[in-house]
Motif scaffolding. Sequence first.
Motif, PDB file in Angstrom:
ATOM      1  N   ILE A  14       0.831  -1.192   0.000  1.00 28.88           N
ATOM      2  CA  ILE A  14       0.000   0.000   0.000  1.00 28.88           C
ATOM      3  C   ILE A  14       0.870   1.248   0.000  1.00 28.88           C
ATOM      4  O   ILE A  14       0.653   2.184  -0.759  1.00 28.88           O
ATOM      5  CB  ILE A  14      -0.933   0.004   1.233  1.00 28.88           C
ATOM      6  CG1 ILE A  14      -1.901  -1.174   1.138  1.00 28.88           C
ATOM      7  CG2 ILE A  14      -1.713   1.313   1.320  1.00 28.88           C
ATOM      8  CD1 ILE A  14      -2.702  -1.403   2.380  1.00 28.88           C
ATOM      9  N   ARG A  15       1.940   1.187   0.837  1.00 31.38           N
ATOM     10  CA  ARG A  15       2.836   2.332   0.934  1.00 31.38           C
ATOM     11  C   ARG A  15       3.500   2.588  -0.423  1.00 31.38           C
ATOM     12  O   ARG A  15       3.625   3.718  -0.878  1.00 31.38           O
ATOM     13  CB  ARG A  15       3.896   2.036   1.989  1.00 31.38           C
ATOM     14  CG  ARG A  15       4.892   3.133   2.160  1.00 31.38           C
ATOM     15  CD  ARG A  15       5.417   3.117   3.574  1.00 31.38           C
ATOM     16  NE  ARG A  15       6.028   1.830   3.886  1.00 31.38           N
ATOM     17  CZ  ARG A  15       7.346   1.615   3.811  1.00 31.38           C
ATOM     18  NH1 ARG A  15       8.139   2.581   3.454  1.00 31.38           N
ATOM     19  NH2 ARG A  15       7.848   0.457   4.113  1.00 31.38           N
ATOM     20  N   ILE A  41       0.946   4.130  -2.828  1.00 33.55           N
ATOM     21  CA  ILE A  41       0.690   5.541  -2.516  1.00 33.55           C
ATOM     22  C   ILE A  41       1.876   6.391  -2.928  1.00 33.55           C
ATOM     23  O   ILE A  41       1.724   7.469  -3.504  1.00 33.55           O
ATOM     24  CB  ILE A  41       0.366   5.698  -1.014  1.00 33.55           C
ATOM     25  CG1 ILE A  41      -0.999   5.093  -0.738  1.00 33.55           C
ATOM     26  CG2 ILE A  41       0.374   7.171  -0.611  1.00 33.55           C
ATOM     27  CD1 ILE A  41      -1.428   5.146   0.699  1.00 33.55           C
ATOM     28  N   HIS A  84      12.952 -20.160 -13.439  1.00 37.82           N
ATOM     29  CA  HIS A  84      13.695 -19.234 -12.588  1.00 37.82           C
ATOM     30  C   HIS A  84      14.198 -17.979 -13.295  1.00 37.82           C
ATOM     31  O   HIS A  84      14.237 -16.920 -12.709  1.00 37.82           O
ATOM     32  CB  HIS A  84      14.855 -19.966 -11.916  1.00 37.82           C
ATOM     33  CG  HIS A  84      14.416 -20.997 -10.934  1.00 37.82           C
ATOM     34  ND1 HIS A  84      14.046 -20.685  -9.654  1.00 37.82           N
ATOM     35  CD2 HIS A  84      14.237 -22.329 -11.064  1.00 37.82           C
ATOM     36  CE1 HIS A  84      13.678 -21.788  -9.023  1.00 37.82           C
ATOM     37  NE2 HIS A  84      13.774 -22.806  -9.857  1.00 37.82           N
ATOM     38  N   ARG A 131      11.066 -14.948 -15.011  1.00 38.93           N
ATOM     39  CA  ARG A 131      10.396 -13.959 -14.176  1.00 38.93           C
ATOM     40  C   ARG A 131      11.370 -12.889 -13.678  1.00 38.93           C
ATOM     41  O   ARG A 131      11.035 -11.714 -13.606  1.00 38.93           O
ATOM     42  CB  ARG A 131       9.731 -14.660 -12.992  1.00 38.93           C
ATOM     43  CG  ARG A 131       8.863 -13.715 -12.225  1.00 38.93           C
ATOM     44  CD  ARG A 131       7.819 -14.408 -11.423  1.00 38.93           C
ATOM     45  NE  ARG A 131       7.382 -13.509 -10.357  1.00 38.93           N
ATOM     46  CZ  ARG A 131       6.872 -13.931  -9.221  1.00 38.93           C
ATOM     47  NH1 ARG A 131       6.730 -15.215  -8.988  1.00 38.93           N
ATOM     48  NH2 ARG A 131       6.494 -13.066  -8.313  1.00 38.93           N
ATOM     49  N   ASN A 132      12.590 -13.309 -13.355  1.00 39.60           N
ATOM     50  CA  ASN A 132      13.587 -12.324 -12.929  1.00 39.60           C
ATOM     51  C   ASN A 132      13.990 -11.405 -14.074  1.00 39.60           C
ATOM     52  O   ASN A 132      14.273 -10.231 -13.872  1.00 39.60           O
ATOM     53  CB  ASN A 132      14.820 -13.034 -12.375  1.00 39.60           C
ATOM     54  CG  ASN A 132      14.622 -13.488 -10.946  1.00 39.60           C
ATOM     55  OD1 ASN A 132      14.631 -12.682 -10.028  1.00 39.60           O
ATOM     56  ND2 ASN A 132      14.399 -14.766 -10.757  1.00 39.60           N
ATOM     57  N   VAL A 180       5.943  -8.421  -9.803  1.00 40.18           N
ATOM     58  CA  VAL A 180       6.989  -9.357 -10.201  1.00 40.18           C
ATOM     59  C   VAL A 180       8.020  -9.521  -9.093  1.00 40.18           C
ATOM     60  O   VAL A 180       8.508 -10.600  -8.828  1.00 40.18           O
ATOM     61  CB  VAL A 180       7.680  -8.855 -11.495  1.00 40.18           C
ATOM     62  CG1 VAL A 180       8.872  -9.728 -11.834  1.00 40.18           C
ATOM     63  CG2 VAL A 180       6.694  -8.865 -12.644  1.00 40.18           C
ATOM     64  N   PRO A 223       9.001  -9.314  -5.234  1.00 34.89           N
ATOM     65  CA  PRO A 223       8.511  -9.199  -3.859  1.00 34.89           C
ATOM     66  C   PRO A 223       9.349  -8.240  -3.014  1.00 34.89           C
ATOM     67  O   PRO A 223       8.876  -7.736  -2.013  1.00 34.89           O
ATOM     68  CB  PRO A 223       8.634 -10.629  -3.324  1.00 34.89           C
ATOM     69  CG  PRO A 223       9.657 -11.281  -4.190  1.00 34.89           C
ATOM     70  CD  PRO A 223       9.511 -10.649  -5.535  1.00 34.89           C
ATOM     71  N   ARG A 224      10.619  -7.992  -3.435  1.00 34.81           N
ATOM     72  CA  ARG A 224      11.473  -7.102  -2.649  1.00 34.81           C
ATOM     73  C   ARG A 224      10.908  -5.687  -2.594  1.00 34.81           C
ATOM     74  O   ARG A 224      11.089  -4.972  -1.627  1.00 34.81           O
ATOM     75  CB  ARG A 224      12.876  -7.063  -3.238  1.00 34.81           C
ATOM     76  CG  ARG A 224      13.645  -8.340  -2.956  1.00 34.81           C
ATOM     77  CD  ARG A 224      14.868  -8.451  -3.829  1.00 34.81           C
ATOM     78  NE  ARG A 224      14.514  -8.665  -5.215  1.00 34.81           N
ATOM     79  CZ  ARG A 224      15.393  -8.968  -6.154  1.00 34.81           C
ATOM     80  NH1 ARG A 224      16.654  -9.072  -5.857  1.00 34.81           N
ATOM     81  NH2 ARG A 224      15.006  -9.166  -7.392  1.00 34.81           N
ATOM     82  N   ARG A 279       7.726  -4.954  -2.548  1.00 35.92           N
ATOM     83  CA  ARG A 279       6.498  -4.874  -1.762  1.00 35.92           C
ATOM     84  C   ARG A 279       6.807  -4.552  -0.319  1.00 35.92           C
ATOM     85  O   ARG A 279       6.022  -3.917   0.363  1.00 35.92           O
ATOM     86  CB  ARG A 279       5.757  -6.210  -1.835  1.00 35.92           C
ATOM     87  CG  ARG A 279       4.945  -6.348  -3.090  1.00 35.92           C
ATOM     88  CD  ARG A 279       4.319  -7.718  -3.154  1.00 35.92           C
ATOM     89  NE  ARG A 279       4.805  -8.425  -4.325  1.00 35.92           N
ATOM     90  CZ  ARG A 279       4.781  -9.732  -4.454  1.00 35.92           C
ATOM     91  NH1 ARG A 279       4.333 -10.484  -3.474  1.00 35.92           N
ATOM     92  NH2 ARG A 279       5.212 -10.292  -5.545  1.00 35.92           N
ATOM     93  N   THR A 280       7.963  -5.005   0.185  1.00 36.50           N
ATOM     94  CA  THR A 280       8.248  -4.754   1.592  1.00 36.50           C
ATOM     95  C   THR A 280       9.140  -3.549   1.795  1.00 36.50           C
ATOM     96  O   THR A 280       9.070  -2.887   2.803  1.00 36.50           O
ATOM     97  CB  THR A 280       8.896  -5.995   2.244  1.00 36.50           C
ATOM     98  OG1 THR A 280       9.796  -6.563   1.303  1.00 36.50           O
ATOM     99  CG2 THR A 280       7.855  -6.997   2.633  1.00 36.50           C
TER     100      THR A 280
END
Lengths: 534, 273, 315
Positions: free
Chosen positions: C2-3, C6, C230, C233-234, C307, C309-310, C312-313
Amino acid sequence: MSLLSIQDLTLSIGTYPILHDVSLTVAPGEIVAITGESGSGKSMTAFATMGLLPARATTTGRILLEGTDLLALSEAEMCKVRGRQIGMVFQEPMTALNPVQTIGAQVAETIRIHEGVSKDDALAQARAMLNRVGLPEDRFPLGRYPHELSGGQRQRVVIAMAIALRPKLLIADEPTTALDVTTQAHILDLLKDLTQEFGMGLLMITHDLAVVADMADRIVVMQHGRVVETGKTADLFRAMQHPYTKALFAASAHKVTLPVAPPPQALLEVKNVVRSYRQPRKGVFGPRPEMQAVRNVSFTLNRGERLGLVGESGCGKSTLTRAILGLEPVQSGSITLGGAPVWTDSRANLDVRRQMQVVFQDPYGSFNPRHRVRRLITEPFHLLSDPPTGEARTQKIAQALTDVGLTPADADKYIHEFSGGQRQRIAIARALINDPALIVFDEAVSALDVSVRAQVLDLLAELCRKRPLSYLFISHDLSVVRTITDRVMVMQAGEIVEQGPTEQVFSDPQHPYTRTLLAAAPQLPDMKKNADAS
Amino acid sequence: MTLPRSLILGTFLSVLFLGAALLSFVWTPYDIQTLSIPSRLQTPSLTHWLGTDQLGRDILSMIMMGARTSIAVALLAVGIGMGLGVPLGLLAAARRGSLLDELIMRGNDLIFAFPSLVIAILITAVFGASAMNAIVAIGIFNIPVFARLTRGAALSLWSRDFILAARVSGKSATRISVEHILPNIANLMIVQGTIQFSLGILAEAALSYIGLGAQPPTASWGRMLADAQTLASIAPHVALMPGLAIVFMVLGLNLMGDGLRDLLDPRLQVART
Amino acid sequence: MIRYTIGRLTSLCLSLLVASMVIFAVVEVVPGDPAAYMLGVNARPDTVAALRTELGLDVSKPERYLAWTTGMLSGDFGQSYTYRTPVSQMILDRVWVSVPLALFALTLTILIAFPAGIYAASRRGRAGDMTVMGATQFGVAVPNFWFAMILVLIFAIKLRWFSAGGFPGWENGLFTGLKALLLPAIALALPQAAILARVMRSSLLDMLNEDFIRTARAKGLNRRQALWRHAVRNALIPVLTIIGLQFSFLLAGGIVIEQVFFLPGLGRLIFQAISSRDLIVVESVVMLLVFLVIVVNFAVDLAYALVDPRLRTRS
């Protein structure tokens, strides 16, 4: 019958020979370590066994796994062997995992690729394996991504992937080289337990003789692509035959004698230093939390003193180094050299910086590849208001190179013409050329092979005898710090938890963290004897 | 060490067109200002190697004159891009994380939102169409390309130990940028410059085709194609020749860029020796 | 996540704001009075003044900027100086050609480039790779409008499979519309597909050198499985950046291609507006193009997070 039997393996890449007549065996439940310096061919032996060689590699000889010659198998047949009968663990856990896949999916993949089980069954088995390698479900659910884990945790995931199908043979290529000592000890224990529990053979590749001594049942010593000596660990340590083996062990346990330090007179004074960084905010509008990398650190380095700083990665030693060198300001506290602050009016104090130099870890990254040695080592002249010119300059350059065991003629060469050890000598020459009051050695021998490292340590000791040298020696390698420093400080989580005369701290550690650190560090047998005796 | 084949072929094609452009200053087979309606739309022959257009002008001569326009526009546009982009990128990297860095990078993002054609449209709407218009439009678009590339490459150099050693030796950020960073990114800039040069040729052709670039009587490949469009069915060679000129010029520059990259990249060089 | 969203959204709004200021400022540099220009040299001063009021030209520049931007937010792009009709209506008529054309071309680009790039990477150094790379080397060098002329020559004039130009409108059915846009879309897509295929290939080759591919092979995956499960996607992460950039090229390139095929799109509108100095139309069409580019780049940023995940956090 042995589980793995490599017979007369010869390997070349293109026309370049890598391995000559390598033979070794691994029995079920046995730990065999291949050791040697870089270029010895130890990793190539492992990759040949896995069938993961570069495209232009050609091999002769046999690699028998329970009687089947792996070199004779087709690629498709070899795919069935990899992961199922042989598992492999790699050196660099930070890059060994796919960053965009969950750890559960990556462990389950080993199972799914070899066995016709459902996705759920594979994930359940993956869960069991992750639990077994010390990643319990409550803290490490299957949906975790690699970037959320530390290096040691990632290495556990790699191990879980390698042993998921309980292979007969596990190959570990420098599995703990990239890890801190305490993490290393845990991973080594895990590998040892798994070998016993599963009855696997473990073929371990490592350059670290202390690890070898702690772990292996048998040792294979390699040099320039040949096996020079092999034997049971205890026997080999008792009676080494080959001169290279002797030289290797001597270099690993190498000790130097430093001249006695002069009476204390403060040179570098660090008082109550705090350095913190702002982190990304938590939540959308949350505050940005501060991370204190260095908390309230104070110490004094005296003139002519050789001071060590040890600690694991993330303990704040690099941040502290940068602050001392005046590369970054500190939030509070003071750092002075000979009474003058290193940082004044929001900029580095050049009068102070003139008296400090630094030697970095990486002998390859420390030099601008486009300049000649002459220009590289005279870079610190920039700090002088009246740098030497003409004949005086040439003299200085020649002197600096001679001091570190090179020749004046080397001044006209480019850096790529030198080996790693020679480059580190050039880095020391650069650090010495201004006759600085203080030199900072930042992991300066960590990237070197043991025999080269021994030579560089000898050079440092010799320099100390010739001139009054004061330095701060930062390293994660306890055995090196023990021999090359007079006093040592132990850093943990941004704080100096213990400091004192080196021998005293090593033989009678006071702080629990120092004890953990010393206990975790693998030791060579003769060093153990010394420790027991004292 | 052998030269990459792509470099030899690419340099040959590029030099060929550059030579033709330079030659056109002193000599062309025919004068392109002279119209000759009787000899119009001739197919290629010994007298007119590439044929003639609807006004009887020699197409080879027109292509030589057009090469001059294309090369001049694309080269100046690369000059603008490099001249402004590289210093901005160096500055952003030297002050990484600062407000200035943020401003430079956001400015770059903003320019990327304006394709060069859109910039050309805006400029034309205000100042009218000209070759200068094309140079400015393509040049502006080149700035963020070089700025981003420079910043990225410079940032990875700033974290290297030899830069840290230079800082310990008391050198200022400006001095380090000029003395250590710039020489180490020069190869990258040469390769990217070649690529932007070829993109500039394509962009100039497109702009003059839609009438936003060089105006008559200046010859340009795009304009030749615009004129030939309605004749394509009766005299295909009129539309074919300028197009092929663009293709081979761009192909030559791209091959040269690839070859240069293979030649200059130190990693590849190590592998070769 | 979300962050991250935004954050990107804030950046999108800021970009739009600054872009609108730049466009307005550039166009306002223009000397002369549109009202006087429209009415000719003999117009009476009071008529000109009346027209100025009607067009909203009699207020200060900041006020006009505010009127222009707030108007756009509610879908009111002002009155065309030349045609005296709402600009929004003029744009709406044309946007239904230009945007579908760009999207059609983008789809073709991806459909051609992904298989070609993946195929070339998996056959690295072999004949298949050489062929694909040779073809893309030519593809990159071909100007799209010239390629369009050749397509017209072959498929419309010689073979008569397609009409040489024009657009029948969507009301005659989706297929008729797509058929009319097929040649223009191919002309736009092929050169971009050549670029994207090269990016895809080199990105994949980079990934195939990564440690985690070796890990995957050690598990028993063969080369093909390691590539598909593998590497692909990367490899998408750098490819997405290029796709974002390409959309703006396709949108702008469409303006040129519309000229070849006589399509009634934004390109035609903008050229008419430039020649009649209908600046409000130029301003608004440019703003619309920039808006589309910025929105697509926002979409690309969100795709990154899907794509990788790094992202997202982390912030």
